[in-house]
Design an enzyme around this catalytic site. Structure first.
Site, short mmCIF file in Angstrom:
data_model
loop_
_atom_site.label_atom_id
_atom_site.label_comp_id
_atom_site.label_asym_id
_atom_site.label_seq_id
_atom_site.Cartn_x
_atom_site.Cartn_y
_atom_site.Cartn_z
CB SER A 31 -4.89 -27.71 -8.21
OG SER A 31 -3.92 -27.74 -9.30
CD GLU A 54 -15.60 -29.71 -13.36
OE1 GLU A 54 -16.47 -29.98 -14.00
OE2 GLU A 54 -14.60 -29.60 -13.58
CG PHE A 101 -14.55 -25.10 -12.77
CD1 PHE A 101 -14.91 -24.20 -13.59
CD2 PHE A 101 -13.24 -25.36 -12.48
CE1 PHE A 101 -14.10 -23.73 -14.53
CE2 PHE A 101 -12.25 -24.80 -13.51
CZ PHE A 101 -12.68 -24.06 -14.31
N GLY A 157 -35.86 -37.47 -19.69
CA GLY A 157 -35.39 -36.53 -19.68
C GLY A 157 -34.07 -36.57 -18.79
CG HIS A 164 -45.28 -34.91 -18.38
ND1 HIS A 164 -44.13 -35.39 -18.37
CD2 HIS A 164 -44.77 -34.01 -17.49
CE1 HIS A 164 -43.21 -35.07 -17.40
NE2 HIS A 164 -43.72 -33.96 -16.83
CG HIS A 211 -6.84 -22.62 -7.48
ND1 HIS A 211 -6.69 -23.68 -6.78
CD2 HIS A 211 -5.77 -22.34 -8.30
CE1 HIS A 211 -5.45 -23.99 -7.20
NE2 HIS A 211 -5.04 -23.33 -7.79
N PRO A 256 -35.23 -32.52 -10.15
CG PRO A 256 -33.77 -30.86 -8.86
CD PRO A 256 -34.71 -32.20 -8.76
CG LEU A 257 -36.09 -34.28 -15.12
CD1 LEU A 257 -36.51 -34.02 -16.65
CD2 LEU A 257 -36.55 -35.56 -14.58
CG ASP A 266 -4.97 -20.69 -14.34
OD1 ASP A 266 -3.94 -20.60 -15.35
OD2 ASP A 266 -5.12 -21.52 -13.54
C1 LIG Z 1 -33.26 -30.35 -14.95
C2 LIG Z 1 -34.72 -30.24 -15.11
N1 LIG Z 1 -35.17 -29.55 -16.20
C3 LIG Z 1 -36.36 -29.59 -16.22
C4 LIG Z 1 -37.44 -30.20 -15.78
C5 LIG Z 1 -39.02 -29.99 -16.15
N2 LIG Z 1 -39.42 -31.10 -16.39
C6 LIG Z 1 -39.96 -32.32 -15.50
S1 LIG Z 1 -40.36 -33.65 -16.26
C7 LIG Z 1 -39.90 -33.19 -18.00
C8 LIG Z 1 -39.68 -34.04 -19.17
C9 LIG Z 1 -39.35 -35.37 -18.82
O1 LIG Z 1 -39.55 -36.31 -19.79
P1 LIG Z 1 -39.52 -37.54 -19.42
O2 LIG Z 1 -38.28 -37.91 -18.65
O3 LIG Z 1 -39.57 -38.47 -20.74
O4 LIG Z 1 -40.74 -38.06 -18.64
P2 LIG Z 1 -42.21 -38.28 -19.04
O5 LIG Z 1 -42.51 -37.50 -19.77
O6 LIG Z 1 -41.86 -39.81 -19.93
O7 LIG Z 1 -42.62 -38.82 -17.73
C10 LIG Z 1 -39.26 -32.04 -17.71
C11 LIG Z 1 -38.72 -31.04 -18.81
C12 LIG Z 1 -37.11 -30.78 -14.57
N3 LIG Z 1 -37.71 -31.50 -13.82
N4 LIG Z 1 -35.57 -31.04 -14.13
#
Ligand SMILES: Cc1ncc(C[n+]2csc(CCOP(=O)(O)OP(=O)(O)O)c2C)c(N)n1
Length: 630
Positions: free
Chosen positions: A352, A379, A405, A126, A230, A429, A88-89, A437
């Site tokens: 809080s 967060e 949150f 990413g 890719h 909360h 997860p990027l 709230d």
């Molecule tokens: C949060 C998240 N969203 C989407 C993806 C799917 N995803 C994997 S790699 C990528 C593109 C990433 O591009 P970049 O960081 O430039 O990697 P490169 O193509 O240069 O290897 C995506 C959208 C992911 N892994 N995590």
């Protein structure tokens, strides 16, 4: 990505990274985080080449196959040398911030001889586009984490095509604005990369970003520099042409002996530094040594148990009407001084959440001796930084915000669970009971959605006694993160005796039961246990045999055997009470059961008016019980 960043990462690993492949757990190793987790093969190849135990060529051949160490994205615990789970990027980048912060915090406690290393992160476009990157780099810049160095794979390509399709940030200026040292280099020019890393290491009061201009799919004659490299296979023809272009005449998975032995030597290069560390560590008492890695030793567990027992006794004696966020704070006041490495924080809601205790000073830029982190209104980064703090070792992090949150930190919570980290989320909360709230702040679906995450213990203590018990359980669960869902509003103390046994440990128990057969069982969590308790009193007045069950942790209760579950839940009709959605309750209520809770968003009003309005009252519960009995 593995092809494009191979040059820069080779420079990093061969010339800078302090590690010893024979001792992957060396607490003072540099950390290497592959935030661009889709490039996992780059990491796996490095682990194989440098001789990490158990990473063989066959493991590389089993890439992405069931049961292999070499999953599609690096998974923490699958093989030594995988410092964190990424994919997860942006998460890895924020984990790196946590690791770099942990390094300084442990250094402030243990000194240079024992903790003095860098954290390197490989991030792609990413990672930098994800929102979490903003929170993480902003916090890292503010805290002046000079031992954090990010190598940005600046290849201008993501999946849909050129990054110019969707982003025009000047990344160097962006990081600079957050207080980072920045540099841009040709990522295929080894000397330039080396100079940039050396310069970054020399900057002690700022984290560093090195944008490495690279070509994705480097070496592939027709496909290099294009998005197709890719995720699509290059194809046999392009692979053959790539081998030729790179002058690589060897069969697949064949690494010539002289190449392998050079890499293996890199894996041994810091052996002396390791031995020096070992000598320094040998001077420590076992407890002090443990504090560098896992501070919750059996001796500390015993102290926690004793402190919790004392707290329980005083809560039972005083029987306060106290919000569980306040009883949580009282519990922390007792535990923080006796649990080394227990580091608190909040995303700007310290008062809080009740997360800061009297003895904790604040972690500040350049001063990392404190025990409390102001994460700011970040967060998501808080969750991922806590994962990094935990992964680094030496720290047991807890951090607070409002339960609603958890949505803002859910991806990090999910990774705490997937990695099996001892990270504690103090989420206050926790229902419409927060009152005025209103629905934006009133969690309704959150307990259900958090309970859906595997390997996450969701605790919703009903009173001060249960709150202390749940803290003990969270702290002594080394492989499971915990959520403590706590009230804003006061709740009575329902437990009347401070038994030695931690009754919350089984996740659910009988708070009261009638003599003889029961006609109905009321089951509740958190603040609704008091409502169910009142309902039980009403029913008893009418001669109805009622049992009352407290269910503070579903996951723990689900882990009990059938006999215990049946003993607690009984066979009479069951009524569930919780100020959240019904989803999941069918598991405990069975057929003929009835749920009283929320079926819509909440509203803005004082808490008692809301409970009345949404029909979560002792009267409605008693009425439902009578109907269920028929
Ligand atoms: C949060 C998240 N969203 C989407 C993806 C799917 N995803 C994997 S790699 C990528 C593109 C990433 O591009 P970049 O960081 O430039 O990697 P490169 O193509 O240069 O290897 C995506 C959208 C992911 N892994 N995590």
């Amino acid at each position: 990505m593995p092809m494009g960043m191979a040059d820069a990462v080779t420079v990093l690993v061969s010339r800078f990274l302090k590690f010893s492949s024979a001792h992957p757990e060396w607490p003072d190793r540099d950390r290497l985080v592959l935030s661009a987790g889709h490039g996992s093969m780059l990491l796996y190849a490095l682990l194989y080449l440098t001789g990490y135990p158990g990473m063989e060529i066959e493991d590389l051949q089993a890439f992405r196959q069931l049961g292999s160490k070499t999953a599609g994205h690096p998974e923490y615990g699958h093989a030594p040398g995988i410092e964190t789970t990424t994919g997860p990027l942006g998460q890895g980048l924020a984990n790196g911030v946590g690791m770099a912060l942990a390094e300084r915090m442990v250094n402030a406690r243990a000194g240079d001889e024992l903790c003095d290393h860098f954290t390197y992160v490989i991030a792609g476009d990413g990672c930098l586009m994800e929102g979490i990157s903003h929170e993480a780099i902003s916090l890292a810049g503010h805290l002046k984490l000079g031992r954090l160095i990010v190598l940005f794979d600046d290849n201008g390509i993501s999946i849909d095509g050129a990054t110019s399709l969707s982003v025009s940030d000047d990344q160097l200026k962006r990081f600079e604005a957050s207080g980072w040292h920045v540099a841009g280099v040709d990522g295929h020019d080894g000397e330039a990369v080396a100079v940039a890393i050396a310069n970054a290491k020399a900057v002690s009061d700022k984290p560093s970003l090195i944008a490495c201009r690279t070509v994705i799919g480097y070496g592939a004659p027709t496909k290099a520099g294009t998005a197709s490299t890719h995720g699509e296979p290059l194809g046999a023809e392009e692979i053959a042409a790539t081998r030729e272009a790179l002058g690589w005449a060897h069969a697949p998975f064949e690494v010539p002996e002289e190449v392998l032995s050079e890499w293996r030597a890199i894996g041994r290069k810091h052996g002396q530094a390791y031995e020096a560390w070992e000598k320094a560590a040998a001077k420590l008492e076992p407890e002090a040594l443990a504090e560098l890695t896992d501070p919750i030793t059996p001796a500390v567990e015993a102290k926690i148990a004793a402190a919790v027992q004392q707290l329980k006794a005083s809560f039972v004696a005083e029987a306060p009407k106290l919000a569980t966020r306040q009883s949580s704070k009282k519990t922390l006041e007792a535990l923080v001084p006796i649990v080394p490495g227990l580091i608190g924080g909040s995303a700007d809601l310290s008062g809080s959440n009740g997360t800061r205790t009297g003895s904790q000073s604040v972690v500040a830029p350049g001063d990392y001796a404190g025990g409390y982190i102001h994460y700011g209104v970040r967060e998501h980064a808080m969750g991922a930084v806590m994962n990094g703090l935990s992964l680094h070792g030496g720290i047991v992090p807890y951090g607070g915000t409002f339960l609603v949150f958890t949505d803002y930190c859910r991806p990090a919570i999910r990774l705490s669970a997937l990695m099996g980290l001892r990270v504690i989320y103090v989420m206050t909360h926790d229902s419409i009971g927060l009152g005025e709230d209103g629905p934006t702040h009133q969690p309704v679906e959150h307990l259900a959605s958090l309970r859906a995450i595997p390997n996450l213990d969701v605790y919703r203590p009903a009173d001060a006694v249960e709150c202390a018990e749940c803290w003990e359980l969270a702290l002594t669960s080394p492989d499971t993160p915990s959520i403590l869902a706590l009230t804003r509003q006061g709740v009575p103390t329902l437990r009347k005796d401070a038994s030695d046994e931690n009754l919350s440990a089984k996740g659910g128990y009988l708070l009261s039961e009638p003599e003889g057969d029961r006609q109905v069982t009321l089951i509740a969590t958190g603040s609704e246990l008091a409502i169910a308790h009142e309902a039980a009193e009403l029913l008893k007045e009418q001669g109805i045999a009622v049992a009352l069950v407290s269910l503070p942790c579903w996951e723990r209760f689900a882990a009990q055997d059938q006999a215990y579950q049946t003993q607690v839940l009984g066979t009479a009709p069951r009524i569930g009470v919780e100020a959240g959605v019904a989803q999941g309750w069918e598991r405990w209520l069975g057929t003929g059961g009835h749920f009283i809770g929320m079926a819509s968003f909440g509203a803005s009003a004082p808490a008692p008016a809301l409970y009345e309005h949404f029909g979560i009252t002792p009267q409605t519960v008693a009425e439902a019980a009578k109907q269920a009995i028929g």
